[in-house]
Every structure is written in structure tokens, then in C-alpha cells.
Design a protein around this motif. Structure first.
Motif, PDB file in Angstrom:
ATOM      1  N   HIS A 145       0.822  -1.211   0.000  1.00 43.79           N
ATOM      2  CA  HIS A 145       0.000   0.000   0.000  1.00 43.79           C
ATOM      3  C   HIS A 145       0.856   1.262   0.000  1.00 43.79           C
ATOM      4  O   HIS A 145       0.472   2.282  -0.560  1.00 43.79           O
ATOM      5  N   VAL A 168      -5.400   4.925  -0.671  1.00 42.46           N
ATOM      6  CA  VAL A 168      -4.771   4.827   0.649  1.00 42.46           C
ATOM      7  C   VAL A 168      -4.276   6.205   1.085  1.00 42.46           C
ATOM      8  O   VAL A 168      -4.499   6.635   2.229  1.00 42.46           O
ATOM      9  N   LEU A 189      -2.102  -1.767   6.940  1.00 44.02           N
ATOM     10  CA  LEU A 189      -1.702  -1.555   5.565  1.00 44.02           C
ATOM     11  C   LEU A 189      -0.258  -2.010   5.408  1.00 44.02           C
ATOM     12  O   LEU A 189       0.551  -1.872   6.321  1.00 44.02           O
TER      13      LEU A 189
END
Length: 195
Positions: A112, A165, A193
């Protein structure tokens, strides 16, 4: 397409070489949404940025903040207007070789967030005083003691995010000063994440 967000406070001297290097990336400048956030500068930061955007980065924009509010605030403003599926944040000092952009884009396929590091084996830093290195290492050690993530250099200005994100993390952040990097990574870790 990628969004590159540059927080800038009185960076008229450092911006021209960076903007030229960005123009020469392997990514076509027409596919770069360059967002320069002028954080209340008293110099020509906004004018220099707008000129480069007009010439080379048709998707770009200058976000002008009326007063200096800090790096965290500038990044929040820049990420809020970013529209690409990948958001890269970087400082104007070019402390990270821009070749790292291609590496980060590949790494985002499995993660991410991708974070640059000045302390990883083989990393080279130039123009950083011994005192600044000591403060950076001390702050990183402190953060390791109070947080769970294993990022070795939270304060490195070069980071890449999957677009959605970045939007969520920066919208949830509140820190305006230098610790905003640590806050973002802590929020990412708490939300499981991958970094």
C-alpha cells in the motif's frame, strides 16, 4: 498517471533543478499530475512552479496556502486534490534520487505504501550535518519504542502510496509539523496496511 505532491516553503532556489529532473523522468510529463503546495512562501516559489507546470506538466497545479502551516498541512492539501491512482510525496531538496520513483511504482504492486530510507544499507546522503543525522536517528529510535511499525527512516521525505490509501491516511491526519510522517505511518500500521 501519477500524482507527485511537493510541499514547498521558500524553495525558489531548489525547485528549478528538481522540476527539470522531473521533466526528464521515464514517465511522460503529460502523465504526471505535479502538485506544488506553496506553504505561504515569501519568495517566487509559486511563480517558478506555475511556469514549469504551464510548460511541461499540463495536469499539474499550484496550491497556494495563505500562511505557512507546516509540512503536514501542505501535504494534506496536496493529496486532497490529487487524482491519480498513485500518489508520491517528496521534498524539494532532491535528497532521494528520482530513479526511486520507478522502483516505488513496482513495489506498490505488492504494498500500500513504499517509503524511502536514508539508513538502509547502501544509502547515501549528501549535505546533511552530523547534528541533523544524530537528531534523525534519535527520533527514529524514539518512534520505534512507541510504535509497532518497522520503518527504519520515518522522516525520509520520499513516499509512494496507492491513491485511495493516500486519500484516507492524509484526511485522517492532524499533525502539521515534522512528525506528520510518523503519524501517517502509524495510521497505516494501525489499519494493517502493508509498508
Amino acid at each position: 498517471m501519477i500524482s507527485i505532491v511537493l510541499p514547498a516553503f521558500n524553495e525558489e532556489k531548489r525547485l528549478p533543478p528538481l522540476l527539470e529532473q522531473l521533466r526528464l523522468l521515464h514517465v511522460d510529463p503529460k502523465d504526471i499530475e505535479l502538485i506544488v503546495v506553496d506553504d505561504g512562501s515569501s519568495d517566487r516559489t509559486a511563480d517558478i512552479s506555475q511556469k514549469a507546470i504551464n510548460l511541461y506538466f499540463p495536469l499539474g497545479k499550484v496550491v497556494k496556502m495563505q500562511v505557512n502551516s507546516g509540512k503536514g498541512s501542505a501535504l494534506r492539501s496536496g493529496v486532497a486534490v490529487a487524482s491519480a491512482p498513485v500518489v508520491i510525496t517528496m521534498d524539494a531538496d532532491m535528497a532521494t534520487d528520482l530513479a526511486a520513483i520507478e522502483i516505488a511504482l513496482v513495489a506498490l504492486g505488492d504494498n500500500h505504501i513504499v517509503v524511502g530510507s536514508r539508513v538502509t544499507e547502501g544509502a547515501v546522503t549528501e549535505g546533511v550535518s552530523r547534528l541533523r543525522k544524530i537528531i534523525t536517528k534519535g527520533f527514529s529510535l524514539f518512534l520505534h519504542l512507541i510504535s509497532k511499525h518497522k520503518v527504519s527512516d520515518t522522516q525520509c521525505g520520499f513516499k509512494a502510496y496507492q491513491g485511495p490509501v493516500a486519500k484516507i491516511l492524509f484526511a485522517a491526519s492532524v499533525v502539521n509539523g515534522f512528525a506528520q510522517d510518523a503519524e501517517i505511518l502509524d495510521l497505516a500500521d494501525r489499519n494493517r496496511l502493508s509498508i
